[in-house]
Design an enzyme around this catalytic site. Structure first.
Site, PDB file in Angstrom:
ATOM      1  N   GLU A 408      10.141  -7.087  -6.561  1.00  0.00           N
ATOM      2  CA  GLU A 408      10.044  -6.058  -6.788  1.00  0.00           C
ATOM      3  C   GLU A 408       9.592  -5.502  -7.968  1.00  0.00           C
ATOM      4  O   GLU A 408       9.591  -5.068  -9.078  1.00  0.00           O
ATOM      5  CB  GLU A 408      10.093  -4.930  -6.422  1.00  0.00           C
ATOM      6  CG  GLU A 408      10.028  -4.202  -4.579  1.00  0.00           C
ATOM      7  CD  GLU A 408      10.192  -5.455  -3.716  1.00  0.00           C
ATOM      8  OE1 GLU A 408       9.488  -5.499  -2.274  1.00  0.00           O
ATOM      9  OE2 GLU A 408      10.847  -6.342  -3.735  1.00  0.00           O
ATOM     10  N   ASP A 433      12.427   2.285   0.939  1.00  0.00           N
ATOM     11  CA  ASP A 433      13.379   2.065   0.905  1.00  0.00           C
ATOM     12  C   ASP A 433      13.915   0.610  -0.520  1.00  0.00           C
ATOM     13  O   ASP A 433      14.740   0.876  -0.754  1.00  0.00           O
ATOM     14  CB  ASP A 433      13.774   1.573   1.896  1.00  0.00           C
ATOM     15  CG  ASP A 433      13.677   2.627   3.065  1.00  0.00           C
ATOM     16  OD1 ASP A 433      14.092   3.000   3.926  1.00  0.00           O
ATOM     17  OD2 ASP A 433      12.120   3.160   3.007  1.00  0.00           O
ATOM     18  N   HIS A 478      14.342   1.614   6.454  1.00  0.00           N
ATOM     19  CA  HIS A 478      12.593   1.531   6.265  1.00  0.00           C
ATOM     20  C   HIS A 478      11.883   3.039   6.574  1.00  0.00           C
ATOM     21  O   HIS A 478      10.901   2.858   6.728  1.00  0.00           O
ATOM     22  CB  HIS A 478      12.043   0.676   6.947  1.00  0.00           C
ATOM     23  CG  HIS A 478      11.203  -0.455   6.501  1.00  0.00           C
ATOM     24  ND1 HIS A 478      12.328  -1.891   6.891  1.00  0.00           N
ATOM     25  CD2 HIS A 478      10.837  -1.902   6.139  1.00  0.00           C
ATOM     26  CE1 HIS A 478      12.416  -3.008   6.441  1.00  0.00           C
ATOM     27  NE2 HIS A 478      10.862  -3.279   5.838  1.00  0.00           N
TER      28      HIS A 478
END
Length: 675
Positions: A408, A433, A478
């Protein structure tokens, strides 16, 4: 010694020395000024590392991109950053390169190719990848050099950046200025690695180790590396061995170093060694070198003198450069009236929210070749975890729709860097998340780049995040609605559409917006909501709420999937004779307080509903504003309803009880009516 044995052209060596003495003059002047109390700012000395950027300056131009760190003042000087602007910036003055808003740790100067300076250790390489992507996609021969210290090699984003650059064969040089110290900690106490350049080989590309204190050896080594990268042969990791003779921060010697080691380092210091070399080889006379040194000193003194007379950046600049448009900044008592969208002409098609998101990206990518999509599994046939990109890679190719590693920080960093270079990336984060993994890049870099640079640079990227909650089965990691994290960070626009028409129109606005925009997409709505959506390009303006149902007794304010719970609650309330007006915020930043307040003036009551945890949620901010602005006009205080203060449970029964549903909203409205 004769000139033929130097291993470097005499004129090149003279030029390298000229840059070294300019750097040394800056270093001395800052340390003297700080010691004398002439000025005050934080300084991280690079004494002993002068040869590295001085040599690189002979091999690159202003067209080549540079990213560096808070310790990189030597990199800035050699890159060609204006010294007056640099000193004025460090002093927080109007005449600074970035209007005094970033200071020395955050210099951006696109005219010299100094694109980003980060004060976060190890954060630069992922952003530098984005600059390299832009150069490669545009067919330019620019090289991107990202500077960092040996201490940064321990942090995750450096490894993420190297992995991504290796996979995509980016034209980037990872330049580790190994000064033997990670802040206050020597190398042997923070890693067992025998070196740092060897890590590149483990990731599939070349690493080299060079003597950063030897101008001839470093010049020849870097010349080959830069030529290779410029020719399109992919990234190279360079470990430049040197020694930091000053402390981590402040002035004077490195007081953490053993005296004998520091003394030996001073013997190898590049400025003094190069000076002796020029004299011994007969390239320069003492008078010539003295003249070069005097000129550098005079240049620095003049820059400082002028910088000291520049006015201090005034408080009136506080809200300027947060966004391209200062009216987007939430400001107490100032509630702009923004024009709503009109009717959309042209044909429509029935689309789910997921299809509408895909269609928006299709329209944007067809219109602008600088728009590209990157993220985990975004390519075909998967088209992303929820299929919101299906068919785009097949249509536009693998360079326009880029599957990334599960990484990410590398995804967001690449999007930031490419956007700073003028591209319009769309970065997908699979679940909101996972924002926690790359929050540094979002909150410290994307959000702050415009402000820190005084708008010299900005990051017009779009980040799409899927949001769980009230679905069941995803669990605590999540299912979180984390919009309050984002709305609390100045510089990010935040959108949360509730239907296919808004999802497409708001995403197109985001992609074409000059600021970083996060679009939150409710997983619950992706396939449950269908509507007739215009097939062409249309825009939903940011910062404009919409009345979804008119009413007279209470205003329900929400966004995302909770908007539909509010509409369902309004239906139930109507059976009891209670008329609820329902407002879809759509845009959380900028927020449309004007329409919210006008509605509550009419109804006299307000309930703000969101799926995020109620404590410290956005509802508290909205209620506070309503109560402050309309005190005396309200029939009851504005109240909020959010999720219970607990992680989202895997148990569906618990989750459905902790996240507000229609029944809970009805109950909350009843409580408001009793007030």
């Amino acid at each position: 010694m004769v000139q033929g044995n130097l291993g470097i052209e005499p004129e090149v060596l003279k030029s390298i020395y000229g840059q070294m003495v300019r750097i040394r003059a800056v270093d001395k002047a800052i340390q003297a000024g700080l010691s004398a109390g002439k000025f005050t700012f934080t300084y991280w000395p690079m004494t002993g590392q002068e040869n590295i950027p001085a040599t690189i300056s002979q091999l690159t131009t202003a067209r080549d991109y540079m990213v560096t760190t808070y310790r990189g003042i030597h990199d800035q000087v050699a890159k060609g950053v204006d010294l007056y602007g640099m000193f004025a910036e460090a002093l927080g003055r109007e005449g600074g390169l970035n209007k005094g808003k970033g200071g020395s740790p955050h210099i951006s100067d696109p005219s010299s190719g100094s694109m980003v300076t980060t004060a976060i250790v190890g954060a630069g390489p992922v952003i530098a990848n984005g600059l390299a992507i832009s150069a490669k996609e545009r067919g330019e021969d620019r090289v991107t050099i990202v500077n960092f210290g040996d201490g940064a090699t321990s942090i995750g984003p450096v490894h993420e950046a190297m992995n991504l650059a290796g996979v995509w064969k980016l034209p980037i040089i990872f330049l580790c200025q190994n000064n033997q110290w990670g802040e206050y900690t020597p190398i042997e106490t923070y890693t067992a690695s025998p070196n740092f350049f060897g890590r590149a080989q483990a990731l599939g590309f070349r690493g080299v180790q060079l003597d950063g204190n030897d101008p001839a050896a470093f010049y020849n080594g870097m010349k080959e590396v830069i030529e290779s990268v410029r020719a399109g042969n992919g990234p190279v990791f360079v470990e430049a061995l040197t020694y930091r003779m000053g402390p981590h921060a402040g002035v004077g010697d490195n007081y953490n170093a053993a005296k004998d080691i520091l003394a030996a380092a001073k013997e190898r210091a590049p400025v003094e060694k190069t000076r002796s070399l020029l004299l011994d080889a007969g390239i320069c006379t003492e008078d010539e070198l003295s003249a070069v040194e005097a000129a550098a000193k005079a240049e620095v003194e003049d820059a400082i003198a002028r910088a000291m007379t520049s006015p201090v950046t005034p408080a009136s600049e506080t809200l300027v450069d947060v966004f391209a448009d200062a009216t987007c900044v939430p400001t107490r008592g100032i509630y702009p009236v923004r024009e709503a969208e009109g009717e959309f002409p042209g044909p429509t098609a029935t689309m789910t929210m997921a299809t509408a998101i895909t269609d928006a990206q299709d329209v944007a990518m067809a219109a602008n070749p600088e728009v590209f999509l990157l993220g985990e599994d975004v390519g075909d046939p998967q088209g992303g975890a929820f299929g919101t990109n299906k068919g785009l890679q097949t249509k536009f190719g693998k360079n326009r729709v880029r599957n990334t590693p599960i990484s990410e920080s590398a995804i967001i960093g690449a999007a930031i860097g490419s956007s700073i270079a003028g591209m319009n990336p769309i970065a997908e984060i699979m679940f909101a998340d996972f924002m926690g993994v790359c929050l540094d890049q979002i909150a410290n870099h994307a959000a702050k780049q415009r402000y820190m640079s005084g708008s010299a640079t900005h990051a017009p990227l779009t980040i799409r995040m899927q949001v769980g909650g009230a679905i069941g089965g995803f669990g605590a990691q999540h299912s979180q609605n984390l919009e309050a994290w984002l709305t609390h960070v100045p510089g990010i626009k935040v959108l949360f559409p509730s239907n296919p028409v808004d999802a497409k129109g708001m995403l197109l606005s985001a992609i074409n917006d000059p600021d970083p925009v996060v679009v939150l997409e409710s997983i619950m709505l992706l396939f449950t909501q269908k509507a007739e959506v215009p097939t062409g390009d249309y825009r939903i303006p940011l910062g404009v709420a919409k009345v979804k149902r008119e009413g007279t007794d209470v205003t329900l304010i929400s966004y995302g999937f909770e908007l539909h719970n509010c509409l369902a609650a309004a239906e139930e309330l109507a059976k009891e004779g209670i008329s609820a007006e329902v407002i879809d915020l759509r845009s959380l930043v900028p927020i449309d307080y004007h329409r919210v307040l006008e509605s509550v003036k009419k109804t006299g009551r307000a309930v703000v509903v969101h799926a995020a945890v109620e404590f410290c949620g956005l509802g508290a901010e909205i209620c506070s504003t309503i109560n402050e602005e309309l005190w005396g006009q309200l029939k009851a205080p504005a109240i909020r309803l959010g999720a219970d203060y607990a992680p989202i449970a895997y148990s569906r029964e618990i989750e459905m009880s902790q996240v507000p549903g229609a029944a809970a909203i009805v109950s909350r409205v009843r409580a408001s009516l009793k007030s």
